[in-house]
Design a protein around this motif. Structure first.
Motif, PDB file in Angstrom:
ATOM      1  N   GLU A 172       0.829  -1.209   0.000  1.00  0.00           N
ATOM      2  CA  GLU A 172       0.000   0.000   0.000  1.00  0.00           C
ATOM      3  C   GLU A 172       0.860   1.255   0.000  1.00  0.00           C
ATOM      4  N   CYS A 173       1.975   1.180   0.684  1.00  0.00           N
ATOM      5  CA  CYS A 173       2.912   2.305   0.706  1.00  0.00           C
ATOM      6  C   CYS A 173       3.429   2.600  -0.700  1.00  0.00           C
ATOM      7  N   GLU A 202       1.320   4.773  -3.091  1.00  0.00           N
ATOM      8  CA  GLU A 202       1.242   6.209  -2.801  1.00  0.00           C
ATOM      9  C   GLU A 202       2.193   7.026  -3.679  1.00  0.00           C
ATOM     10  N   SER A 215       3.874   8.795  -6.629  1.00  0.00           N
ATOM     11  CA  SER A 215       3.367   9.327  -7.892  1.00  0.00           C
ATOM     12  C   SER A 215       4.358   9.051  -9.026  1.00  0.00           C
TER      13      SER A 215
END
Length: 346
Positions: free
Chosen positions: A166-167, A170, A172
């Motif tokens: 999940e990290c 994040e 971009s």
């Protein structure tokens, strides 16, 4: 021009390299004379064409038995022996069955994505900090060992695989990079990633954002979550032949090996573009030719490193160098220099 205009038994060479000689017979019926002297009569003629304008000097060593001083315009609608195939050149034979493409090779951290995935994950550590004893393990030659200890530390502090993945989502993408990857015409271009990150991170980020199918192959350090949920890393390879690269990853070797591998599969890269940001992107850039491209990211270390290596060690990059701020900068340059690289607009 009627055939009766020409004197009987007039022969001339269609081109300097043809195997057949056009022969004008006494009854004004055109035919081809082969090298062995046999005549092929005009019984198979059927093709409409304009033959040529032929003008030969008094002496031309490339046209044997050429008659002196005559010029001749022959325009006819009948070409004898339409079943005679045009000569195939050696280059055509060599490239038969080959598929020509463009290759784009990308670094990943600070190139495709706008951060360093390895350092970004440290935000999951307690208070977002890594202990000094682990930091001390860092060296240019020991990045994989360093990151292995970070993942060991995260696991010891109950960080789960889900949290790590999940990290990663994040982070971009670098400006314009998604546009670049999605605009490339995949029938004419291939994109690969060569990175000192790890496969779990790269694969998850690309898959999560729907870009995995835009990359033909990923070259990076192998990684997997073990049964206990700790992320384990391996070196991509162990090498000592390239002093410009780390022991675990020579991007230049990987790039050259991929080009050779694809050549065996009848894919030939007419142009190669390497897109990167860091000093470890210098080695692959150095191996490119004048028809290729190097895209160092503006404001990052590769730009200065290129100049440093040229000044201090005389290592000069032969490829065309263009800095970039956005993937759209790369797209524009390649579109201008390499026709039909991008997909046509609908």
């Amino acid at each position: 021009m009627p055939f009766s205009c020409f004197p009987s038994n007039l022969s001339f060479v269609l081109t300097e390299h043809e195997a057949y000689v056009f022969h004008w017979t006494t009854d004004n019926v055109p035919s081809f004379r082969s090298p062995d002297g046999s005549r092929e009569q005009n019984s198979h003629a059927a093709k409409q064409t304009t033959l040529l304008t032929a003008q030969f000097p008094k002496s031309n060593p490339q046209v044997p038995n050429c008659r002196p001083y005559f010029s001749l315009l022959v325009i006819t609608r009948r070409l004898v022996r339409t079943n005679i195939e045009p000569r195939v050149t050696m280059s055509q034979i060599a490239n038969e069955g080959k598929h020509e493409k463009i290759l784009l090779a990308f670094d990943f951290d600070h190139t495709i994505i706008n951060d360093n995935s390895d350092t970004y994950v440290t935000k999951l550590a307690p208070n977002g900090k890594i202990p000094p004893e682990i930091k001390a393990l860092y060296s240019d030659q020991g990045w994989t060992l360093f990151m292995s200890e970070i993942f060991r530390y995260l696991h010891s502090n109950k960080t789960t695989p889900k949290q790590i993945l999940e990290c990663m989502t994040e982070i971009s993408f670098s400006p314009g990079m998604v546009d670049l990857l999605t605009t490339l015409d995949q029938t004419k271009a291939e994109a690969i990633v060569i990175s000192d990150a790890n496969y779990i991170f790269i694969d998850h980020i690309l898959t999560f954002h729907g870009l995995k199918d835009r990359i033909n192959k990923i070259f990076t350090n192998p990684a997997k979550f073990n049964n206990e949920g700790r992320l384990e890393l391996e070196m991509y390879h162990v090498q000592d032949s390239c002093s410009l690269s780390t022991v675990n990853l020579c991007k230049g070797q990987i790039l050259e090996s991929y080009i050779e591998e694809r050549a065996k599969e009848n894919v030939i890269f007419t142009h190669i573009a390497f897109v990167g940001d860091g000093e470890n992107d210098f080695c692959p850039s150095l191996r490119l030719s004048p028809k290729d491209f190097v895209f160092p990211r503006e404001g990052y270390s590769l730009v200065k490193h290129i100049e440093k290596m040229k000044a201090e060690q005389g290592l000069h990059i032969k490829a065309n160098i263009h800095t970039w701020k956005s993937g759209l900068d790369i797209l524009k340059i390649l579109s201008d220099k390499v026709p039909l690289l991008v997909q046509p607009s609908l």
